[in-house]
Design a protein around this motif. Sequence first.
Motif, mmCIF file in Angstrom:
data_model
loop_
_atom_site.group_PDB
_atom_site.id
_atom_site.type_symbol
_atom_site.label_atom_id
_atom_site.label_comp_id
_atom_site.label_asym_id
_atom_site.label_seq_id
_atom_site.Cartn_x
_atom_site.Cartn_y
_atom_site.Cartn_z
ATOM 1 N N UNK A 416 96.182 15.924 0.488
ATOM 2 C CA UNK A 416 95.451 15.228 -0.571
ATOM 3 C C UNK A 416 95.226 16.143 -1.767
ATOM 4 N N UNK A 417 95.008 17.418 -1.521
ATOM 5 C CA UNK A 417 94.810 18.363 -2.618
ATOM 6 C C UNK A 417 96.093 18.533 -3.429
ATOM 7 N N UNK A 418 97.214 18.607 -2.723
ATOM 8 C CA UNK A 418 98.491 18.729 -3.430
ATOM 9 C C UNK A 418 98.706 17.517 -4.323
ATOM 10 N N UNK A 419 98.434 16.337 -3.783
ATOM 11 C CA UNK A 419 98.667 15.110 -4.547
ATOM 12 C C UNK A 419 97.624 14.927 -5.655
ATOM 13 N N UNK A 420 96.500 15.650 -5.534
ATOM 14 C CA UNK A 420 95.494 15.609 -6.589
ATOM 15 C C UNK A 420 95.780 16.616 -7.687
ATOM 16 N N UNK A 421 96.817 17.433 -7.502
ATOM 17 C CA UNK A 421 97.218 18.342 -8.565
ATOM 18 C C UNK A 421 97.112 19.813 -8.247
ATOM 19 N N UNK A 422 96.817 20.194 -6.995
ATOM 20 C CA UNK A 422 96.741 21.612 -6.645
ATOM 21 C C UNK A 422 98.119 22.112 -6.208
ATOM 22 N N UNK A 423 98.547 23.215 -6.773
ATOM 23 C CA UNK A 423 99.824 23.833 -6.417
ATOM 24 C C UNK A 423 99.574 25.294 -6.081
ATOM 25 N N UNK A 424 100.446 25.862 -5.262
ATOM 26 C CA UNK A 424 100.302 27.292 -4.974
ATOM 27 C C UNK A 424 101.645 27.902 -4.648
ATOM 28 N N UNK A 425 101.748 29.192 -4.905
ATOM 29 C CA UNK A 425 102.891 29.975 -4.454
ATOM 30 C C UNK A 425 102.398 30.928 -3.371
ATOM 31 N N UNK A 426 103.338 31.628 -2.732
ATOM 32 C CA UNK A 426 102.997 32.536 -1.653
ATOM 33 C C UNK A 426 103.485 33.942 -2.003
#
Length: 579
Positions: A416-426
Motif C-alpha cells: 500500500x505504501x508503494x502504491x501511495x507513492x513511496x519508493x526506495x533503493x537498496x
Amino acid sequence: MTVQEQTIAPTAESISMVRLPKQLLHVPVTMLIFSIVVACLANSFWLSAATSAVALSLSVAGLAILYGQLGLVSLCQFALVGVGGWMTLRVGHAFHPPFEVSLLAGGVVASVVGLAFGVPALRLRGLYLALVTLMLAGGFQIVISAWGFPDGGPGFLGRADGSGRAMLARPAIAGGEVSYFLYVCAVATIGLLIAQGHKLARPGRAWALIRKGETVAVASGVNVLIYKAWAFALSGFLAGLAGGLLAGNVGQLDGRAFGAFESLNLFALAIVGGVFNWYGAVIAGLLLRAVPALLTDLGIDGYVTIGIFGVALFQALATAPSGIAGQNIGSHCPAERRSLPGEDAMIKIDNLIVQFGGVRPINELSAVLTAPVAGLIGPNGAGKTTLLNVLSGFVKPIQGSVSLGERALLPMTPLQRVRAGLRRSFQTEQVVEDLTVAGNIAAIADHVARTGHHSHAVEQALAFVGLTDLADRLGQSLNLFQRRLVELAKCVTGEPKLILLDEPAAGLTEEEGKTFRELVLRIPAEFRAQVLIIDHDVELIRSMCSETMVLDYGKLLALGPTQTVLADPNVRRAYLGEF
C-alpha cells in the motif's frame, strides 16, 4: 557517461508491443517446422516417442516458470502430469465428451492441485521446498499405485479390474498416429505460447523481481503471494495438459510410470535442456523420451539413461547453467515539469521506538523533514537502515507514528505504501539481469502507474535518467553506473511522493557521482517528490541535501540545515570521530 536531454523514442511498453509478437512468433514457426519434419520422416515407433516428448515439453515449460522465473525448486511436476492424465481419463470414460473437454478438465484440476502443492512455497524455498514437494510426489505415487488410472470401468475410479478395459478415444480430427502427433504439436504450441507470453509480460516481470528478492519485489509494489500462486497454478495447468495428451497417445496410463523418481528426472532434464528459453522445454521433452527410445532401438538397457542424464546434469551445472538452449543464443517524453513537494510530501516521525529483543535501534525518535532533498547520516549501528525499513514497511515499531504529509504510514502494508507513492533503493543495486532496461522499469510501472499511463511512465523514467537509447539492453550487460541509473529510474516511476535512497552513489567515479547528484536534485521539481538519502559520504550529503538528520544509537543527535548540522561539534565527535 553523461546524461543529456534526448528525444523520446518508443520504449518500454511500446517497444515490447513491437518486439513481443516477433518473439512469440518463434514458437509456432519452430514447432511447425519440427512437426512437419517428424511427421514426414519418423516411423510408427519414433512417432509415438516424439508425441510423448512434445506432450511432456508442456510439463517442462511449467517447471521452467517455477525454477527459471521464480527460482523455486519443485519436485512434484511429474505427479501433476499424472493428476492431469487421471482426470482426463475419468472425464473421458465417464461422460464421453469431446476430447478437448476432457483435456481441459485435466488441466484445470492439475492447476488446482498444483496451487495446493505450491502452498509450502509461500513460506519455504530452496532445499526445504524441494523436500516437501518431493514428499508430495511420493504421496501421489502411493495413491496412484493403490487406485490406478480409470480405464472405462464403473464407479468414481472407473477401474475394470482386468476385464473390459477401454481405451480413451482420441479427438475426432486426430485418430491416426500422424494426425494425433500434429494435434499434440498444436496444443503444445498453444501451451508454450501461453507460458512464453506470461514470461514476456507483466507476470514475468513480477516473477523476475521475486526471484531477485521478495523484499525488492514488495518494494516495487508486487503482491508476492498472488504471483507465486499464479505461477504454481499455471505450471500445474501445463502439466495437466501434458498428462491428458499422454493419455490420448496410448489410450491408457500406468501408475508405475509416475514414481517420484520421474519428477526428479524431469527436473534434472529441465535444467539440461534449459529453463530460461522456451525451446529448452522441447529439448528436455525429447531427451526424456527420445534418448530411451534410441537406446531401445539399439537394444541397450534403458537404465543406462540414468547414467547419461546424470552426466548431462553435472555438465550443465558445472559449465552451462542455462542448459542446451542457452548455448544457442547470445548472452542472453521529456519529463513533465512539476512544482516542488509541498505539505503532502513532509515526513513526520513522532516518538518512534523499534525494539529487537533487548536492543532498541530506534529509541523515542521524533523529527519532521520538510526539505525537498534531505539527508540521513550517523555512525554504523545508529539506526539509519532500520528507520528506512520502518518507513517502507518492513519493520514494525512498538510505539510511535510515522506519516507522509497527512497520511499515516504505519497502518499501511508495504504494498500500500508503494502504491501511495513511496519508493526506495537498496545498498546493493537490484537490477534484474535477464530483463531489459525498459523491462526493469516496467516491472514497477505494472503496479504503480495509473491505468493507461504505463507506457508514458516508463518512457518518462527512461528519458529522465538518459537511458532511452539503452531501453532494449539486458540488465546483465550494464555497468555499475548504468545500473544505478536504472534503480533511480525505477524510483521516479509512477508519481512518487517519497523516494528513499540507500547509499545510491556507492562505487561511482567522481564524474558519474556528479551526474547522479544532478539527477537527484532535479527530482523534486520534475516529479514533485521528496527525497531522503542515506549515505556515509559527507561531501555527497553536503552537496545534495539542504536539510540533514543525524542519528546516534537510535536517538536524534541533530536536525537542521546541512551546513549547520555538519559543523555541530557533537555531530563531528559522533560521526566524524573528531574530539
